[in-house]
Enzyme design. Structure first.
Site, PDB file in Angstrom:
ATOM      1  N   LYS A  36       0.845  -1.195   0.000  1.00 25.63           N
ATOM      2  CA  LYS A  36       0.000   0.000   0.000  1.00 25.63           C
ATOM      3  C   LYS A  36       0.880   1.245   0.000  1.00 25.63           C
ATOM      4  CE  LYS A  36      -4.522   0.790   0.443  1.00 25.63           C
ATOM      5  NZ  LYS A  36      -5.556   0.051  -0.285  1.00 25.63           N
ATOM      6  N   GLY A 138     -19.827   7.783   5.706  1.00 22.15           N
ATOM      7  CA  GLY A 138     -18.920   8.215   4.642  1.00 22.15           C
ATOM      8  C   GLY A 138     -19.531   7.960   3.277  1.00 22.15           C
ATOM      9  N   VAL A 139     -19.907   9.059   2.582  1.00 23.21           N
ATOM     10  CA  VAL A 139     -20.560   8.891   1.280  1.00 23.21           C
ATOM     11  C   VAL A 139     -19.648   9.406   0.163  1.00 23.21           C
ATOM     12  CG1 VAL A 139     -22.981   8.679   1.917  1.00 23.21           C
ATOM     13  CG2 VAL A 139     -21.939  10.949   1.885  1.00 23.21           C
ATOM     14  N   GLY A 140     -18.481   8.791   0.049  1.00 25.26           N
ATOM     15  CA  GLY A 140     -17.523   9.149  -0.992  1.00 25.26           C
ATOM     16  C   GLY A 140     -17.584   8.154  -2.140  1.00 25.26           C
ATOM     17  N   VAL A 142     -17.075   5.063  -2.486  1.00 19.24           N
ATOM     18  CA  VAL A 142     -17.765   3.785  -2.255  1.00 19.24           C
ATOM     19  C   VAL A 142     -19.161   4.024  -1.667  1.00 19.24           C
ATOM     20  CG1 VAL A 142     -17.690   1.556  -1.093  1.00 19.24           C
ATOM     21  CG2 VAL A 142     -15.553   2.629  -1.837  1.00 19.24           C
TER      22      VAL A 142
HETATM   23  P1  NAD Z   1     -13.392   8.796  -0.307  1.00 18.84           P
HETATM   24  O1  NAD Z   1     -12.274   9.640   0.118  1.00 18.84           O
HETATM   25  O2  NAD Z   1     -13.933   8.915  -1.698  1.00 18.84           O
HETATM   26  O3  NAD Z   1     -14.676   8.991   0.672  1.00 18.84           O
HETATM   27  C1  NAD Z   1     -14.574   8.959   2.060  1.00 18.84           C
HETATM   28  C2  NAD Z   1     -15.747   9.783   2.606  1.00 18.84           C
HETATM   29  O4  NAD Z   1     -15.725   9.699   4.035  1.00 18.84           O
HETATM   30  C3  NAD Z   1     -15.661  11.263   2.241  1.00 18.84           C
HETATM   31  O5  NAD Z   1     -16.923  11.707   1.771  1.00 18.84           O
HETATM   32  C4  NAD Z   1     -15.273  11.940   3.561  1.00 18.84           C
HETATM   33  O6  NAD Z   1     -15.780  13.252   3.659  1.00 18.84           O
HETATM   34  C5  NAD Z   1     -15.907  11.000   4.568  1.00 18.84           C
HETATM   35  N1  NAD Z   1     -15.325  11.036   5.907  1.00 18.84           N
HETATM   36  C6  NAD Z   1     -14.037  11.261   6.263  1.00 18.84           C
HETATM   37  N2  NAD Z   1     -13.917  11.190   7.595  1.00 18.84           N
HETATM   38  C7  NAD Z   1     -15.147  10.920   8.099  1.00 18.84           C
HETATM   39  C8  NAD Z   1     -15.677  10.729   9.394  1.00 18.84           C
HETATM   40  N3  NAD Z   1     -14.887  10.803  10.482  1.00 18.84           N
HETATM   41  N4  NAD Z   1     -17.005  10.450   9.531  1.00 18.84           N
HETATM   42  C9  NAD Z   1     -17.797  10.382   8.444  1.00 18.84           C
HETATM   43  N5  NAD Z   1     -17.337  10.555   7.180  1.00 18.84           N
HETATM   44  C10 NAD Z   1     -16.054  10.826   7.014  1.00 18.84           C
HETATM   45  O7  NAD Z   1     -12.959   7.292   0.004  1.00 18.84           O
HETATM   46  P2  NAD Z   1     -13.551   5.960  -0.632  1.00 18.84           P
HETATM   47  O8  NAD Z   1     -12.789   5.626  -1.868  1.00 18.84           O
HETATM   48  O9  NAD Z   1     -15.048   6.035  -0.667  1.00 18.84           O
HETATM   49  O10 NAD Z   1     -13.110   4.889   0.465  1.00 18.84           O
HETATM   50  C11 NAD Z   1     -13.797   4.785   1.698  1.00 18.84           C
HETATM   51  C12 NAD Z   1     -13.109   3.733   2.561  1.00 18.84           C
HETATM   52  O11 NAD Z   1     -13.135   2.463   1.890  1.00 18.84           O
HETATM   53  C13 NAD Z   1     -11.628   3.993   2.861  1.00 18.84           C
HETATM   54  O12 NAD Z   1     -11.281   3.464   4.123  1.00 18.84           O
HETATM   55  C14 NAD Z   1     -10.900   3.221   1.773  1.00 18.84           C
HETATM   56  O13 NAD Z   1      -9.578   2.892   2.142  1.00 18.84           O
HETATM   57  C15 NAD Z   1     -11.783   1.986   1.701  1.00 18.84           C
HETATM   58  N6  NAD Z   1     -11.716   1.292   0.430  1.00 18.84           N
HETATM   59  C16 NAD Z   1     -11.994   1.944  -0.714  1.00 18.84           C
HETATM   60  C17 NAD Z   1     -11.947   1.263  -1.931  1.00 18.84           C
HETATM   61  C18 NAD Z   1     -12.306   1.952  -3.236  1.00 18.84           C
HETATM   62  O14 NAD Z   1     -12.551   1.244  -4.218  1.00 18.84           O
HETATM   63  N7  NAD Z   1     -12.361   3.258  -3.298  1.00 18.84           N
HETATM   64  C19 NAD Z   1     -11.604  -0.093  -1.954  1.00 18.84           C
HETATM   65  C20 NAD Z   1     -11.329  -0.740  -0.746  1.00 18.84           C
HETATM   66  C21 NAD Z   1     -11.387  -0.037   0.443  1.00 18.84           C
END
Ligand code: NAD
Length: 312
Positions: A36, A138-140, A142
């Site tokens: 990573k 967390g609505v990013g 994923v």
């Molecule tokens: P992202 O950065 O697109 O979204 C994360 C969201 O969480 C953002 O909207 C942010 O504002 C919000 N956030 C941050 N801190 C917060 C808190 N304390 N409380 C509530 N919301 C909060 O990230 P992502 O790509 O959606 O990934 C989310 C998680 O899933 C991460 O831990 C990432 O490592 C994991 N993950 C992602 C993927 C992928 O395909 N993107 C794959 C495996 C694991």
């Protein structure tokens, strides 16, 4: 990319995340090893500072000469990866026929969605999500597509994000409710889906949890190994994060190997739920957290690959 108090905190997280990645590949039996990248920044970067960082990262990846490649994750954007790809070919961005820049989020969300159905089956004897309540933290990349899938399947969804405006906008679009991010552990729901940061399940939050199960995408949801037992003792079913969130990795791993048919990728991702069902069943039979069965499965896969000299 994330702001850490000190570079040491970033290093610690990198080691934990790399371990999680090794587990993730092994859990889905894809022989990619695991690693990573952590960009531990003192503040979130913009403009030329941000571009410069991704260009320098490209040089680091080139120095590793193909033993490691990276893909988009927390805190990074498709634009960052377009810049990175100008410097290095050791970047996973999907397949050429899709013009690269494939967002892994919807693939990861598909796997989480399938796993939430597996958890629902375990809890209620049916995978029907109609009327089941899911709280997405967390609505990013994923959390957002996951919310849409759950809504379409008839679930009642509650959203939370540190960016309240973002959560409100998505909630309005989907007809969901929003809770402040500090209220997540206390909010009653059937399933909590952590899709933000790691270490949100810990000795402070677990006693407060008002859910029946946890299944989400965030990496390293448990702050410590003991938190698996804490959840088990509270009777909260925990779906191990590295199993649940493998969808994006599976998609990119398949594309990397030229297996680009969308239907095949979809089927392989959905199959995560079958692995999870076995892990949950094993945990129930042994009266322990599902984490132990998942870890045992990973150890067996790693031992098999080591024996076969696959160099995992
Ligand atoms: P992202 O950065 O697109 O979204 C994360 C969201 O969480 C953002 O909207 C942010 O504002 C919000 N956030 C941050 N801190 C917060 C808190 N304390 N409380 C509530 N919301 C909060 O990230 P992502 O790509 O959606 O990934 C989310 C998680 O899933 C991460 O831990 C990432 O490592 C994991 N993950 C992602 C993927 C992928 O395909 N993107 C794959 C495996 C694991």
């Amino acid at each position: 990319m994330k702001v850490y108090p000190t570079p040491t905190d970033g290093l610690r997280d990198a080691l934990r995340l790399a371990r999680g990645m090794t587990h993730k590949w092994a859990a889905v039996d894809m022989d990619f090893g695991g690693g990573k990248t952590v960009l531990a920044v003192p503040k979130m970067l913009e403009g030329s500072e941000r571009e410069g960082l991704f260009r320098r990262l490209g040089h680091v990846l080139n120095a590793l000469n193909g033993s490691y490649g990276t893909g988009q994750d927390l805190g990074t954007t498709p634009e960052d990866f377009t810049i990175l790809a100008e410097e290095t070919k050791w970047v996973f961005m999907g397949d050429a026929s899709r013009n690269f820049n494939v967002d892994p989020g919807p693939y990861t969300a598909l796997g989480v969605f399938a796993c939430i159905k597996a958890v629902t089956t375990k809890l209620f004897g049916s995978e029907d999500l109609a009327g089941r309540s899911v709280l997405i933290q967390g609505v990013g990349g994923v959390g957002r597509p996951l919310a849409k899938m759950l809504k379409d399947a008839g679930a009642t969804i509650t959203l939370s994000d540190i960016d309240q405006q973002k959560a409100n906008a998505i909630a309005q679009e989907l007809g969901a409710t929003v809770v402040p991010h500090e209220a997540v552990p206390d909010t009653p729901c059937d399933i909590l889906a952590p899709c933000a940061l790691g270490a949100t399940l810990n000795k402070n939050t677990i006693p407060r949890l008002a859910c029946k199960a946890v299944a989400g995408s965030a990496n390293n949801q448990l702050e410590t190994a003991e938190d698996a037992d804490r959840l088990h003792q509270r009777g909260i079913l925990y779906a191990p994060d590295y199993v649940v969130n493998a969808g994006g990795a599976i998609a990119f791993g398949m594309m990397h190997r030229g297996q680009t048919a969308e239907e095949d990728i979809h089927d392989r991702i959905i199959a995560i739920a079958t692995s999870l069902e076995e892990i949950l069943e094993y945990g129930e039979q042994h009266g322990e957290s599902p984490v132990y069965g998942a870890n045992r499965k990973v150890e067996q896969v790693l031992a098999r690959h080591k024996q076969a000299g696959a160099g995992v």
